[in-house]
Structures are given as C-alpha cells and as structure tokens.
Design an enzyme around this catalytic site. Structure first.
Site, PDB file in Angstrom:
ATOM      1  N   LYS A 201       5.150  -3.510  -5.160  1.00 50.59           N
ATOM      2  CA  LYS A 201       4.066  -3.091  -6.036  1.00 50.59           C
ATOM      3  C   LYS A 201       4.538  -1.867  -6.816  1.00 50.59           C
ATOM      4  O   LYS A 201       4.880  -0.836  -6.233  1.00 50.59           O
ATOM      5  CB  LYS A 201       2.813  -2.745  -5.228  1.00 50.59           C
ATOM      6  CG  LYS A 201       1.619  -2.360  -6.103  1.00 50.59           C
ATOM      7  CD  LYS A 201       0.393  -2.073  -5.255  1.00 50.59           C
ATOM      8  CE  LYS A 201      -0.808  -1.709  -6.112  1.00 50.59           C
ATOM      9  NZ  LYS A 201      -2.008  -1.424  -5.293  1.00 50.59           N
ATOM     10  N   ARG A 211      -8.746  -0.428 -12.131  1.00 49.28           N
ATOM     11  CA  ARG A 211      -9.301   0.817 -11.595  1.00 49.28           C
ATOM     12  C   ARG A 211     -10.690   1.078 -12.171  1.00 49.28           C
ATOM     13  O   ARG A 211     -11.544   1.658 -11.493  1.00 49.28           O
ATOM     14  CB  ARG A 211      -8.343   1.978 -11.872  1.00 49.28           C
ATOM     15  CG  ARG A 211      -7.071   1.851 -11.036  1.00 49.28           C
ATOM     16  CD  ARG A 211      -6.018   2.880 -11.371  1.00 49.28           C
ATOM     17  NE  ARG A 211      -4.791   2.606 -10.618  1.00 49.28           N
ATOM     18  CZ  ARG A 211      -3.609   3.117 -10.920  1.00 49.28           C
ATOM     19  NH1 ARG A 211      -3.475   3.939 -11.955  1.00 49.28           N
ATOM     20  NH2 ARG A 211      -2.545   2.814 -10.201  1.00 49.28           N
ATOM     21  N   GLU A 241      12.488  -3.511  -0.046  1.00 57.60           N
ATOM     22  CA  GLU A 241      11.082  -3.397   0.376  1.00 57.60           C
ATOM     23  C   GLU A 241      10.583  -4.730   0.949  1.00 57.60           C
ATOM     24  O   GLU A 241       9.932  -4.776   2.001  1.00 57.60           O
ATOM     25  CB  GLU A 241      10.207  -2.991  -0.816  1.00 57.60           C
ATOM     26  CG  GLU A 241      10.370  -1.560  -1.275  1.00 57.60           C
ATOM     27  CD  GLU A 241       9.508  -0.597  -0.457  1.00 57.60           C
ATOM     28  OE1 GLU A 241       8.983  -0.994   0.602  1.00 57.60           O
ATOM     29  OE2 GLU A 241       9.360   0.560  -0.883  1.00 57.60           O
ATOM     30  N   LYS A 256       3.798  -7.264  -7.841  1.00 58.35           N
ATOM     31  CA  LYS A 256       2.706  -6.825  -8.706  1.00 58.35           C
ATOM     32  C   LYS A 256       3.188  -5.665  -9.562  1.00 58.35           C
ATOM     33  O   LYS A 256       3.793  -4.725  -9.036  1.00 58.35           O
ATOM     34  CB  LYS A 256       1.509  -6.384  -7.848  1.00 58.35           C
ATOM     35  CG  LYS A 256       0.277  -5.991  -8.635  1.00 58.35           C
ATOM     36  CD  LYS A 256      -0.848  -5.537  -7.706  1.00 58.35           C
ATOM     37  CE  LYS A 256      -2.086  -5.155  -8.531  1.00 58.35           C
ATOM     38  NZ  LYS A 256      -3.177  -4.663  -7.687  1.00 58.35           N
ATOM     39  N   SER A 282      -4.837  -6.902 -14.132  1.00 60.44           N
ATOM     40  CA  SER A 282      -5.931  -6.660 -15.075  1.00 60.44           C
ATOM     41  C   SER A 282      -5.444  -6.349 -16.481  1.00 60.44           C
ATOM     42  O   SER A 282      -6.044  -6.792 -17.471  1.00 60.44           O
ATOM     43  CB  SER A 282      -6.798  -5.503 -14.564  1.00 60.44           C
ATOM     44  OG  SER A 282      -6.021  -4.319 -14.406  1.00 60.44           O
TER      45      SER A 282
END
Length: 332
Positions: A201, A211, A241, A256, A282
């Site tokens: 991410k 947000r 990761e 993401k 978004s």
C-alpha cells in the site's frame, strides 16, 4: 517462440470475427472478479452522497441491507466494509475500532445474517477511529508507533471475525501485524478466517476522495502517511513486503492503488505466485467519472477496459466502486 513471416502469419486473421476474438482472448473479466467497497453510516434510513465520488453513497445499515439485495442478484460475490465514525467517537487510542457493538461490527452481523452466501471483507486500520486521522497510535512527536498499534489492530481484527467477517483486511502497513493477527485468530478458533494483507500500500495522492468518504480527511489536517505506507518510487520493496506478509500468514495480498501500480501486480504474480488483488481506488474512480461527465471518454467501454487491465496484469480480484455498473454491463 516460433516466428513466421507475412503473409504466412497475418496477425489480423484472429481479429476478423467477434467469435474468434472471444475464443482467443487471453484474459476474461467476470462478475466473480469484483469486490464492492461500501461506506456505512450510523443511524437509520440515512444516505449521503460523496461529492468527490459521483454515484457513491454512504448508507446506514438498514439501507445497506436493501441495496445488497440488488448486488447479490447481480452476482457480486463480496463486499468490503468501511465505517464512517462520528467525531465524538474518535480518540487518540482508537478504542471504537474494537467495540463489539461498533458500526462495522453491526454491519457485518446484519449482512451475514441476511446474506450468508455473501463474502464480507472488513477493513482493519485505525484511521477512521483516531482523532488525528493516522492509521495507528502516535507518540509525543506525532510519529506513528508500530507495536502498540499492532496490539489494537489485533483486537479490531478479532472483533470483526467474531461479528462474521470472512476476510479481515489489514490496510495499516504496520510491521508484524499479519503474524500477530494470524496467531490471535488461530488461538480464538477462527482458523478459516482469511487475511487479505494490504501488503503493498503506497503513500499515494490517489486516496483523497476515500478520506472524504470515511471522514478522516479533516482529522489528518494536511499530514501524510509516508513513515508507514510505501514510497511510490519503489517496487523491489513491495516484493519484500508481500513476501513477509505471506510468511506471517496472509492468505492473499493487496496492491493499492491499482492502475498506476499494475507493474507491482504483475511482479507479485510472476515472482511470488500468490493470490493477488488490487484496488481501483477513489482517485481513479473520480478521474474516470470526471471524464465521463465531460463526455471525454466512453463510460461503458472504459469501465470494462480499465477492469480488464487488472486481470491482464495478474489480479485475481479487483476492489472497485464500479462493481454494480460493471456487473450490469457483463450481464448485458
């Protein structure tokens, strides 16, 4: 690779007819690939539009259940839940995150009772619940501390599993949280509760409308998440990761944002060969909607093409705000 030259090899032959193009297509998008992210409001008979995400609404649990009837009928297999926390319930310690009667927990119980066949994915992160808008607890300097945050994330994940989540999805990017959550789930008997780790991410500028939707934009007050989310310049780091999260017990991983990071999706699938998901976030959704509203792009064609790009890159599933619209288009 075998090569033949023109005219023995005419690449356009296989594109000449619809049936042939369909037959030799290397990738296919289906409704089974879609996960629909939804925003949940406290209260009853409430719906609120998200101005920066045209067509997306925050819904109270009762209206969410009504809308879910349509989504299930469309064949959408999974929802990802994101609660909108009132300001008076936010705190420095994010205790509302693991409230057994919290909004996410209420929504999980209600949806699982009404639609037992629907997969439910819950967001495990503290930013909707902290008064400062960060994804973890902070020290006196404002630095997000790792291990104390993990302790709270474990409590949150357990509360979601108890409420009926099929998949808990830690999106916080704290080190070691996957192993801690997996151990806690095992000890509590939730051996079949999956973990979808937001393993890669990025500290991206594409999250702004999200947000707004969950109400954390005002809390973070211009701050950033660069000390825990990944640097957009790095892809080797993403593989480290992801590998760590798989070793710690993640069943699947998330990249993401989506389209700007499809190279990471491809590398993950090629190099690690694990179940790989991506989030058409978004900001991606908002950009598409702005272009559609201005008549700059063909809405239906671009929605399906953008989602097919995820499949071509190697994604096994896609979180997208276009899920209901895409499901309708795939049915037609």
């Amino acid at each position: 690779m075998i090569h033949s030259s023109f005219p023995a090899r005419r690449m356009r032959r296989l594109r000449a007819q619809d049936a042939l193009r369909d037959m030799v297509a290397e990738h296919q998008l289906t409704v089974k690939d879609l996960i629909y992210p939804v925003f949940v409001l406290p209260g009853e008979r409430l719906r609120e539009a998200v101005p920066s995400m045209p067509g997306v609404e925050r819904l109270s649990v009762d209206l969410l259940l009504e809308q879910a009837e349509e989504w299930v009928d469309l064949g959408i297999p999974a929802l990802a839940l994101f609660p909108v926390t009132p300001m008076n319930l936010k705190s420095e310690c994010a205790s509302e995150a693991f409230n057994p009667n919290g909004l996410a927990q209420q929504a999980l119980r209600a949806l699982k009772s009404r639609f037992p066949q629907l997969m439910l994915m819950s967001d495990v992160a503290l930013d909707p619940f902290t008064s400062h808008g960060q994804d973890g607890l902070v020290d006196e300097s404002g630095y997000v501390v790792n291990d104390a945050t993990v302790d709270v994330l474990v409590r949150q994940a357990l509360s979601h599993a108890q409420a009926g989540a099929d998949i808990v999805a830690p999106s916080d990017m704290m080190d070691g949280r996957i192993g801690a959550i997996r151990n806690a789930l095992e000890e509590a008997g939730f051996v079949n509760t999956c973990i979808m780790a937001y393993a890669a991410k990025y500290a991206s500028a594409y999250y702004g409308p999200f947000r707004d939707a969950v109400g954390s934009a005002a809390n973070i007050k211009g701050g950033n998440k660069k000390t825990y989310q990944m640097d957009p310049a790095n892809s080797d780091e993403a593989l480290h990761e992801i590998a760590l999260d798989i070793q710690e017990g993640a069943d699947m991983v998330m990249v993401k944002p989506g389209m700007p990071y499809l190279d990471v999706v491809r590398r993950c699938k090629d190099e690690l060969r694990v179940p790989t998901f991506a989030y058409q976030v978004s900001g991606e959704y908002a950009m598409h909607q702005a272009a559609f509203a201005n008549g700059w792009l063909n809405e239906e064609a671009v929605i399906l093409e953008s989602l097919l790009a995820f499949k071509r890159a190697g994604a096994d599933g896609i979180l997208t705000y276009f899920a209901p619209q895409a499901a309708r288009l795939l049915k037609s």
